[in-house]
Design an enzyme around this catalytic site. Structure first.
Site, mmCIF file in Angstrom:
data_model
loop_
_atom_site.group_PDB
_atom_site.id
_atom_site.type_symbol
_atom_site.label_atom_id
_atom_site.label_comp_id
_atom_site.label_asym_id
_atom_site.label_seq_id
_atom_site.Cartn_x
_atom_site.Cartn_y
_atom_site.Cartn_z
ATOM 1 N N ASP A 222 2.936 2.690 -0.349
ATOM 2 C CA ASP A 222 1.608 2.666 0.248
ATOM 3 C C ASP A 222 0.740 2.136 -0.883
ATOM 4 O O ASP A 222 0.467 2.859 -1.848
ATOM 5 C CB ASP A 222 1.149 4.067 0.671
ATOM 6 C CG ASP A 222 -0.206 4.010 1.351
ATOM 7 O OD1 ASP A 222 -1.100 3.324 0.811
ATOM 8 O OD2 ASP A 222 -0.377 4.616 2.414
ATOM 9 N N HIS A 223 0.358 0.864 -0.800
ATOM 10 C CA HIS A 223 -0.243 0.256 -1.991
ATOM 11 C C HIS A 223 -1.567 0.918 -2.390
ATOM 12 O O HIS A 223 -2.022 0.769 -3.510
ATOM 13 C CB HIS A 223 -0.374 -1.268 -1.836
ATOM 14 C CG HIS A 223 -1.508 -1.710 -0.963
ATOM 15 N ND1 HIS A 223 -1.450 -1.672 0.399
ATOM 16 C CD2 HIS A 223 -2.737 -2.202 -1.254
ATOM 17 C CE1 HIS A 223 -2.580 -2.128 0.903
ATOM 18 N NE2 HIS A 223 -3.391 -2.461 -0.083
ATOM 19 N N HIS B 22 -2.921 4.580 4.591
ATOM 20 C CA HIS B 22 -3.912 4.542 3.499
ATOM 21 C C HIS B 22 -4.955 5.655 3.631
ATOM 22 O O HIS B 22 -5.270 6.366 2.684
ATOM 23 C CB HIS B 22 -4.640 3.193 3.470
ATOM 24 C CG HIS B 22 -3.720 2.009 3.459
ATOM 25 N ND1 HIS B 22 -2.495 2.030 2.857
ATOM 26 C CD2 HIS B 22 -3.860 0.763 3.978
ATOM 27 C CE1 HIS B 22 -1.908 0.841 3.002
ATOM 28 N NE2 HIS B 22 -2.722 0.061 3.683
HETATM 29 C C1 BG6 Z 1 -2.750 -3.394 4.688
HETATM 30 C C2 BG6 Z 1 -3.085 -3.590 6.136
HETATM 31 O O1 BG6 Z 1 -1.814 -2.355 4.538
HETATM 32 O O2 BG6 Z 1 -3.929 -3.050 3.974
HETATM 33 C C3 BG6 Z 1 -4.147 -4.653 6.292
HETATM 34 O O3 BG6 Z 1 -1.913 -3.993 6.816
HETATM 35 C C4 BG6 Z 1 -5.357 -4.341 5.443
HETATM 36 O O4 BG6 Z 1 -4.539 -4.773 7.646
HETATM 37 C C5 BG6 Z 1 -4.924 -4.056 4.010
HETATM 38 O O5 BG6 Z 1 -6.215 -5.466 5.466
HETATM 39 C C6 BG6 Z 1 -6.082 -3.571 3.159
HETATM 40 O O6 BG6 Z 1 -5.670 -3.513 1.826
HETATM 41 P P1 BG6 Z 1 -6.723 -3.731 0.658
HETATM 42 O O7 BG6 Z 1 -5.924 -3.487 -0.588
HETATM 43 O O8 BG6 Z 1 -7.204 -5.139 0.785
HETATM 44 O O9 BG6 Z 1 -7.798 -2.738 0.882
#
Ligand code: BG6
Ligand code: NDP
Length: 500
Positions: free
Chosen positions: A187-188, A250
């Site tokens: 989960d980045h 997230h």
């Molecule tokens: C991803 C989703 O996991 O996270 C995307 O699939 C979203 O829809 C993105 O835009 C948002 O990541 P960040 O790091 O740009 O906030």
């Protein structure tokens, strides 16, 4: 103190020709290489149907680094990085390809003096993940976890399942070949610097934790707002919607970090035990509560930063009468001693006016409005804002006396900004996550029970949505803060959303 370099390993990227590999994984690995965090022997192997020779893959990734890297790299670092790269052409659905991969890996490892440690990164379409994990095991590419032998680890991307049943089935498939401690579910958001700082802020300082409970906190708002739309991912979004795409993972991860009890140690399983407890403490809403406490939205055409943008239904691969949500808001209650009675308001949306992820903790107002008697405006509540992105930092809104002969209270902000304080570019989340996976540290990855508990919770909402007629969609214009119903959700409680 610089982190220790990771142990020497072969990193196999399944989907080495794909978007994630080119945009995120390879730039992150290059940064680790540049910072001396990859062991000299470490090799990176790309597997896909369309990769060609080692040379062709190296050229392709050099171009990817030009496009997506942090920049400022010297040619020497590029050359030594390229020497780590090898390509294996193959099909995930063919047993023969796994056999070929095995021989190539053994040859590369013998040539580079690698001990046989492997990190398999599945950057492939979600439908192929369970099958690839099974075939890796069947092909003898996974060392058992017991004993002192080399490690075999699996990194799995999101989305991890589509609902509880599919997440469970995926876990079963993965566990046919890998034990839980070998599995790293990405989960980045957990790799973002400021997400990691939530726990440091709460638990590395003495003054906040005593206030972090229902006695002092009025309510909490968590916002994941994006200006982008579905960016060519209409097909995926039609199946997922924002609740599955962002809230299930997230947003709930941020909720866990804000609401969890202090762990007894900063160790993977101890931290994850506490996060799971939060998910299990969220009161499963009844169907009536889902209808009352959640909001679905979808963007209509509008404008972002003065530029006209299409509505969701006009996006490629989206049905003309789609009822898929691109915005969601949710008021939930955590039923434990710390948080009983404190509402948590979550919202996530595409095509909102500003890209911002933040957690805002609003404290209760003082028990006596002392300064009202001196003819002053009643003070606003203190609000602590943890800004995850962009403009990462922490701000505290407090009341202060305006200088002058009369007693006037004004709201001011104490502000800490990462960029001002530390000056360095914030590393990409994938740098930290890849390094941790190589080091075998699962703290910033989702455990099986965590993922399933999150799905269980989210499914309680999705099931009710599936059975009740959607609101009249689209119900917010691109470039606005979401549907009117979301404003009403808080107004009903005498509150309003923060304008970040
Ligand atoms: C991803 C989703 O996991 O996270 C995307 O699939 C979203 O829809 C993105 O835009 C948002 O990541 P960040 O790091 O740009 O906030
Ligand atoms: P892409 O479609 O760009 O890439 C998919 C990769 O898988 C390609 O390299 C493709 O190579 C390979 N592949 C597909 N089928 C096979 C097969 N049968 N045999 C061998 N290789 C195969 O997808 P993304 O890179 O965007 O996404 C990969 C994963 O990462 C997905 O699970 C996605 O949900 C997840 N993800 C992606 C993000 C992103 O920013 N891109 C963000 C978060 C998660 P080829 O066709 O050459 O065989």
């Amino acid at each position: 103190m610089s982190p220790a370099p990771a142990p020497a390993a072969t990193i196999v990227i399944f989907g080495g020709s794909g978007d994630l590999a080119r945009r995120k994984l390879v730039p992150a690995l290059f940064e680790l290489h540049r910072q001396g965090l990859l062991a000299p022997e470490t090799a990176i192997v790309g597997f896909a149907r369309s990769v060609g020779s080692d040379e062709a893959w190296r050229d392709d990734l050099d171009a990817a680094l030009d496009e997506h890297g942090r920049g400022g790299a010297d040619a020497g670092a590029r050359r030594s990085f390229a020497a780590r790269l090898h390509a294996v052409r193959g099909d995930l659905r063919s047993d023969a390809s796994y056999g070929e991969l095995k021989s190539r890996l053994e040859a590369i490892e013998a040539e580079r003096g690698l001990p046989g440690n492997r990190l398999y990164y599945l950057a492939i379409p979600p439908s192929g993940i369970g099958d690839a994990a099974r075939r890796l095991g069947a092909a003898g590419l996974v060392h058992p976890v017991e004993g002192d032998g080399p490690f075999s680890r699996l990194v799995v991307e999101k989305p991890f399942g589509h609902d509880l049943a599919s997440a469970h089935a995926l876990n079963e498939a993965v566990h046919a070949s890998f034990r839980e401690r070998q599995v790293f579910r990405i989960d980045h958001y957990l790799g973002k610097e400021t997400t990691q700082n939530i726990l440091v802020f709460r638990l590395g300082n003495g003054i906040f934790e005593p206030l972090w409970n229902r006695r002092y906190v009025d309510h909490v708002q968590i916002t994941v707002a994006e200006t982008i739309g579905v960016e060519g991912r209409g097909k995926f979004f039609e199946e997922a919607g924002i609740f599955r795409d962002v809230v299930q993972n997230h947003l709930l991860q941020l909720l866990c970090l804000v609401a969890m009890e202090p762990p007894v140690a900063f160790e993977a399983n101890v931290v994850r035990d506490e996060k799971v407890k939060v998910l299990r403490s969220v009161r499963p809403p009844s169907p009536q509560e889902v209808l009352r406490d959640t909001v679905r939205g979808q963007y209509a055409p509008g404008a972002i930063a003065g530029r006209a943008v299409a509505g969701y239904r006009e996006e490629p691969d989206v049905a003309a009468a789609s009822t898929r949500e691109t915005y969601a808001a949710w008021k939930l209650q955590i039923e434990n001693w710390r948080w009983a009675g404190v509402p948590f308001y979550l919202r996530a949306g595409k095509r909102l006016p500003k890209r911002v992820t933040e957690i805002a903790i609003t404290f209760k107002t003082p028990p006596i409005a002392l300064f009202r008697h001196a003819g002053c405006a009643v003070g606003e509540p203190n609000v602590l804002v943890l800004r995850i992105q962009p403009d990462e930092g922490i701000a505290l809104r407090i009341g202060a006396k305006r200088p002058g002969p009369t007693m006037r209270v004004e709201t001011v902000k104490m502000d800490f900004r990462y960029a001002e304080q530390f000056g360095e570019a914030t590393p990409d989340a994938y740098e930290r996550l890849l390094l941790d996976a190589l080091n075998g540290d699962g703290t910033l990855f989702a455990r099986r029970d965590e993922v399933e508990a999150a799905w269980e919770l989210v499914e309680g909402v999705l099931d009710v949505w599936a059975e009740s007629p959607p609101p009249d969609l689209p119900n917010y214009e691109a470039g606005t803060w979401g549907p009117e119903a979301a404003t009403e959700l808080l107004a009903r409680d005498g509150r309003r959303w923060r304008r970040p």
